[in-house]
Each structure stands twice: as C-alpha cells, then as structure tokens.
Design an enzyme around this catalytic site. Structure first.
Site, PDB file in Angstrom:
ATOM      1  N   HIS A 235       0.860  -1.192   0.000  1.00 47.35           N
ATOM      2  CA  HIS A 235       0.000   0.000   0.000  1.00 47.35           C
ATOM      3  C   HIS A 235       0.891   1.235   0.000  1.00 47.35           C
ATOM      4  O   HIS A 235       1.875   1.282   0.726  1.00 47.35           O
ATOM      5  CB  HIS A 235      -0.882  -0.017   1.258  1.00 47.35           C
ATOM      6  CG  HIS A 235      -1.936   1.034   1.266  1.00 47.35           C
ATOM      7  ND1 HIS A 235      -1.667   2.358   1.527  1.00 47.35           N
ATOM      8  CD2 HIS A 235      -3.267   0.972   1.032  1.00 47.35           C
ATOM      9  CE1 HIS A 235      -2.795   3.059   1.467  1.00 47.35           C
ATOM     10  NE2 HIS A 235      -3.783   2.235   1.154  1.00 47.35           N
ATOM     11  N   CYS A 273      -3.831   2.770  -4.591  1.00 47.45           N
ATOM     12  CA  CYS A 273      -4.768   3.571  -3.798  1.00 47.45           C
ATOM     13  C   CYS A 273      -4.837   4.955  -4.434  1.00 47.45           C
ATOM     14  O   CYS A 273      -3.886   5.745  -4.336  1.00 47.45           O
ATOM     15  CB  CYS A 273      -4.302   3.648  -2.345  1.00 47.45           C
ATOM     16  SG  CYS A 273      -5.354   4.737  -1.358  1.00 47.45           S
ATOM     17  N   HIS A 300      -7.786   0.467  -4.294  1.00 46.88           N
ATOM     18  CA  HIS A 300      -8.540   1.280  -3.339  1.00 46.88           C
ATOM     19  C   HIS A 300      -9.022   2.501  -4.109  1.00 46.88           C
ATOM     20  O   HIS A 300      -8.205   3.335  -4.510  1.00 46.88           O
ATOM     21  CB  HIS A 300      -7.627   1.774  -2.204  1.00 46.88           C
ATOM     22  CG  HIS A 300      -7.299   0.727  -1.194  1.00 46.88           C
ATOM     23  ND1 HIS A 300      -6.544   1.000  -0.082  1.00 46.88           N
ATOM     24  CD2 HIS A 300      -7.637  -0.579  -1.110  1.00 46.88           C
ATOM     25  CE1 HIS A 300      -6.429  -0.100   0.647  1.00 46.88           C
ATOM     26  NE2 HIS A 300      -7.065  -1.075   0.037  1.00 46.88           N
ATOM     27  N   ASP A 348     -12.759   2.860  -0.988  1.00 47.17           N
ATOM     28  CA  ASP A 348     -11.908   3.128   0.169  1.00 47.17           C
ATOM     29  C   ASP A 348     -12.484   4.321   0.921  1.00 47.17           C
ATOM     30  O   ASP A 348     -12.646   5.395   0.346  1.00 47.17           O
ATOM     31  CB  ASP A 348     -10.493   3.428  -0.305  1.00 47.17           C
ATOM     32  CG  ASP A 348      -9.505   3.471   0.843  1.00 47.17           C
ATOM     33  OD1 ASP A 348      -9.785   2.890   1.897  1.00 47.17           O
ATOM     34  OD2 ASP A 348      -8.441   4.091   0.669  1.00 47.17           O
ATOM     35  N   HIS A 349     -12.814   4.141   2.129  1.00 49.12           N
ATOM     36  CA  HIS A 349     -13.431   5.160   2.984  1.00 49.12           C
ATOM     37  C   HIS A 349     -14.747   5.629   2.366  1.00 49.12           C
ATOM     38  O   HIS A 349     -15.057   5.322   1.226  1.00 49.12           O
ATOM     39  CB  HIS A 349     -12.521   6.380   3.201  1.00 49.12           C
ATOM     40  CG  HIS A 349     -11.173   6.006   3.745  1.00 49.12           C
ATOM     41  ND1 HIS A 349     -10.183   6.933   3.978  1.00 49.12           N
ATOM     42  CD2 HIS A 349     -10.653   4.814   4.120  1.00 49.12           C
ATOM     43  CE1 HIS A 349      -9.119   6.315   4.469  1.00 49.12           C
ATOM     44  NE2 HIS A 349      -9.382   5.024   4.550  1.00 49.12           N
ATOM     45  N   TYR A 365     -14.746   4.241   7.784  1.00 51.12           N
ATOM     46  CA  TYR A 365     -15.354   2.941   7.468  1.00 51.12           C
ATOM     47  C   TYR A 365     -16.787   2.797   7.957  1.00 51.12           C
ATOM     48  O   TYR A 365     -17.188   1.756   8.464  1.00 51.12           O
ATOM     49  CB  TYR A 365     -14.451   1.812   7.987  1.00 51.12           C
ATOM     50  CG  TYR A 365     -13.177   1.732   7.188  1.00 51.12           C
ATOM     51  CD1 TYR A 365     -13.144   1.038   5.982  1.00 51.12           C
ATOM     52  CD2 TYR A 365     -12.020   2.405   7.592  1.00 51.12           C
ATOM     53  CE1 TYR A 365     -11.986   0.985   5.222  1.00 51.12           C
ATOM     54  CE2 TYR A 365     -10.859   2.362   6.831  1.00 51.12           C
ATOM     55  CZ  TYR A 365     -10.855   1.651   5.649  1.00 51.12           C
ATOM     56  OH  TYR A 365      -9.722   1.606   4.887  1.00 51.12           O
TER      57      TYR A 365
END
Ligand code: DNO
Length: 389
Positions: A235, A273, A300, A348-349, A365
């Site tokens: 990541h 990401c 992501h 992601d988020h 999350y």
C-alpha cells in the site's frame, strides 16, 4: 480486466455485519486478524475459523489487509530475522487456507494519518481531513519533535503557532489521539513519549536505508509468495511524503518503478490507492496502470481534494482530484491481463452520513458512505464499458 467488488470488514467486532455487506453489493471481504499482535504467526486454526465465518455468510475472503510488518523488520534491528520467518509462515498458512492476496505497507511508525476525523462538508456529511497547519502545530508544539521546525517555512511555523495558541487541553488531546492513537491498524496506545522514543530509533534510517530494508524483506518473502501463489501488494504512503521526519518510500511514480524493478516478480505487486497517490499532483496514476496493470493486485478507489497549503480532505468518490474514471478506464482497457481476470477493488473510505452520523464506526469505514461509493463506482464501470465496448 474486471473487478471483484470487495468491502473492508474489521472482523466480528465490526458493527457492520457480514449480512449487511452482502446487501451493499460486495461479494468479497477484505479482512485481517487484527487481534494478533504485530509480528506473530497467524495460525492455521485462526485463519480457518475466520474464513469459515466469512464463507458461512455467503462471501469470500478475497484480500488480507494487512499482514502488518513489524517495526524491527523496517529498521532491520532486534528480532527482525524471527519476524521475517513468522511472516513467511503466515503467508504459507494463508495459502494453505486458500487466501492468496496480501496487502501490507512499509510506512515507519505511523500508518495512514489524519488531523480531523469529522470534517463537516457543505451537504452535512463528514469527511476525513489532513490539515497541514494542524499537523505542523502537532509536531512542533505538542510532540516537540527535535528538528521539526527545519521542515517548515517561517510562515508555516507562524501559522501553526497561531493555531496552537487557540487550542484547549481537550483540543490538544483530540488532535494527538487522531494522529497517533485512534486509527485501527495504527499503533493504538502510543503516547507522545512513546512516539519520541520510536523516532529516536529511526534517526539513522533515511529513505535509502529504508528502501534497502524493504528490498531485504522482499528478497526473503517473495520466493515464498511465488511458491505459494501469494500476490503481495504494498500500500502506498498516506500521505505520500515524509511525516515526522521519517522517510517514506512508496509515494511517487519513481518509487513504484524502483520497487517494481528491484524484484521484478508478479508476486511483488502494488495496491493502487487512488486517494493516497493523488495527494501529489505530479503523480500519474494512469501511467502506473499502463506500466504495471498485471502487478496491481488490489485497488482502493478513493478521491481527495487538495488545497493550496498542502492540506487535503476526502472528497466524494467521483469528485475531487483523484480522477478515478481515468484510472478505472485505464484498468478496463489494459491488455496486460485477460479481459476476464478479476482484480479486487473496494470503495476506500466513505463520508459519514445519514444514520451513521451518530454511530461509532472506524474512521472512514462507516456503512452508508461506502455503500454510496461502491454504487457510484459500479455505475461508473458500467458506463465506461458501454462507452468503450
Ligand atoms: C486506510 C488503509 C490503510 C491500509 C494499510 C495497508 O484506510 O488504506 O490503513 O490498510 O496502510 O497496510
């Protein structure tokens, strides 16, 4: 290349249940055994138990995020050899249970970090934010890191001091908590004194040394990954630059090139990401896809909105600076893998919104924000496929 829609689940203590996740439209689960201390082996039993729990809900454990890398490995000190052995054993055990994609990171001391966990947007939802002035105030005036002032201009220091002078003790505790203690997967429980001590341990480790340590680690584990068909995917740094004076080495296109070339194995891959990389405007994510589509094992999708002073907040998935449409299109069109190959992606988020606003989910999350993100991403994919088919 196609996508497998996945969702990060924090395990049995997550307020969002596996049955909720099916309703949100994901088929794959991204999970880790967060209860096992960093560096210890994940036993076959523990992995099997979690896998059965996920499969009993009709879902698949698609990705491990993350098998954490012990700090001793990053510093190559202390018990690093034992921790690497343990890491290999964990990979072997995961493969034996049929879990083959493993995300990890090599950020020293802190994982991802934000100054604000409840930044109110105009429409009444809440986003995560990284505020450059607040971060400077934290490291110069709260943590009092040696040499921190050298990383800032006079104007930035002045702004940070003005801001710091407005803070109550409660504000200081909250900011400190947000930055060093509060995020799952981070080092919860760290104190300011603890952070100062760890920073001291890193004082002789610059970016070159850290990269050497990463390469050493990869040279050890990638052969095991190759033998067991594990796809490792690192990541990127979040935010993608040095923080607290610590080196970060997976922040730019160049960093990714170096990493990919240092061990040119498909098993040595990347988690792309879009939120992390896009904080640096010069990063070209489409170029990353064009070069390495067959080594991107996990996606992501998240967007950020940059601000002139280096701050950023997390934007809606299809707004902001990340240009997910372009990245997704490059992936769909890539000829590096067969068109039926499915790469796991997750929203992601997500913004805190609706009934989640008063719930206590892990930062980023909550349920509805990610449900919205996932739905938008699915729609985007359909549109792109229709447009380019
Ligand atoms: C934040 C996450 C990171 C990520 C790790 C991977 O939401 O993307 O915490 O899981 O950095 O090792």
């Amino acid at each position: 290349m196609r996508f497998e829609y996945t969702w990060r689940w924090y395990g049995p203590q997550d307020e969002i249940r596996l049955s909720d996740i099916s309703q949100c439209g994901a088929t794959g689960i991204v999970n880790a055994l967060h209860e096992i201390p960093y560096g210890e082996v994940w036993s076959l039993d523990a992995i099997k138990k979690r896998k059965t729990m996920i499969e009993d809900a009709g879902l698949k454990w698609s990705v491990v995020e993350s098998v954490p890398v012990h700090e001793d490995i990053k510093k190559r000190t202390g018990d690093y050899k034992q921790y690497i052995q343990n890491y290999k054993q964990t990979l072997i055990n995961l493969a034996e249970c049929g879990v083959y994609t493993v995300c990890y990171n090599f950020m020293p001391v802190l994982d991802w970090t934000r100054t604000d966990l409840n930044y109110r947007l105009e429409n009444g939802t809440y986003a995560l934010r990284f505020d450059a002035t607040k971060f400077a105030a934290f490291e110069i005036f709260i943590l009092k890191r040696d040499g921190a002032q050298k990383d800032y201009t006079e104007v930035q220091i002045q702004k940070a001091e003005t801001y710091f002078n407005t803070l109550t003790n409660q504000d200081i505790n909250e900011l400190t908590d947000n930055l060093i203690a509060g995020i799952p997967g981070g080092k919860s429980g760290l104190t300011l004194e603890g952070v100062r001590e760890i920073l001291e341990e890193y004082k002789d480790i610059d970016a070159i040394k850290l990269h050497e340590n990463l390469e050493y680690f990869l040279n050890e584990i990638i052969p095991v990954a190759e033998e067991k068909d594990i796809l490792m995917c690192i990541h990127p740094d979040d935010p993608p630059y040095s923080v607290l004076g610590l080196p970060r080495i997976v922040s730019t296109n160049k960093d990714v090139d170096r990493l990919m070339n240092s061990i040119p194995s498909r098993n040595n891959g990347l988690t792309l990401c879009t939120g992390s990389f896009a904080v640096r405007p010069e990063n070209d994510l489409v170029e990353m896809v064009d070069k390495y589509a067959d080594r991107i094992h996990f996606l992501h999708f998240r967007s950020i909105q940059r601000e002139p002073d280096g701050s950023f907040f997390e934007a809606e998935h299809l707004q902001g600076n990340s240009d997910i449409a372009k990245v997704m299109n490059a992936i769909i069109k890539s000829d590096k893998l067969s068109s039926n190959y499915r790469v796991p992606m997750r929203p992601d988020h997500g913004h805190k919104m609706l009934a989640d606003i008063h719930k206590n989910h892990y930062p980023g999350y909550s349920c509805f924000g990610r449900l919205k993100g996932l739905s938008e991403l699915k729609g985007l994919e359909q549109g792109l496929r229709f447009k380019y088919s």
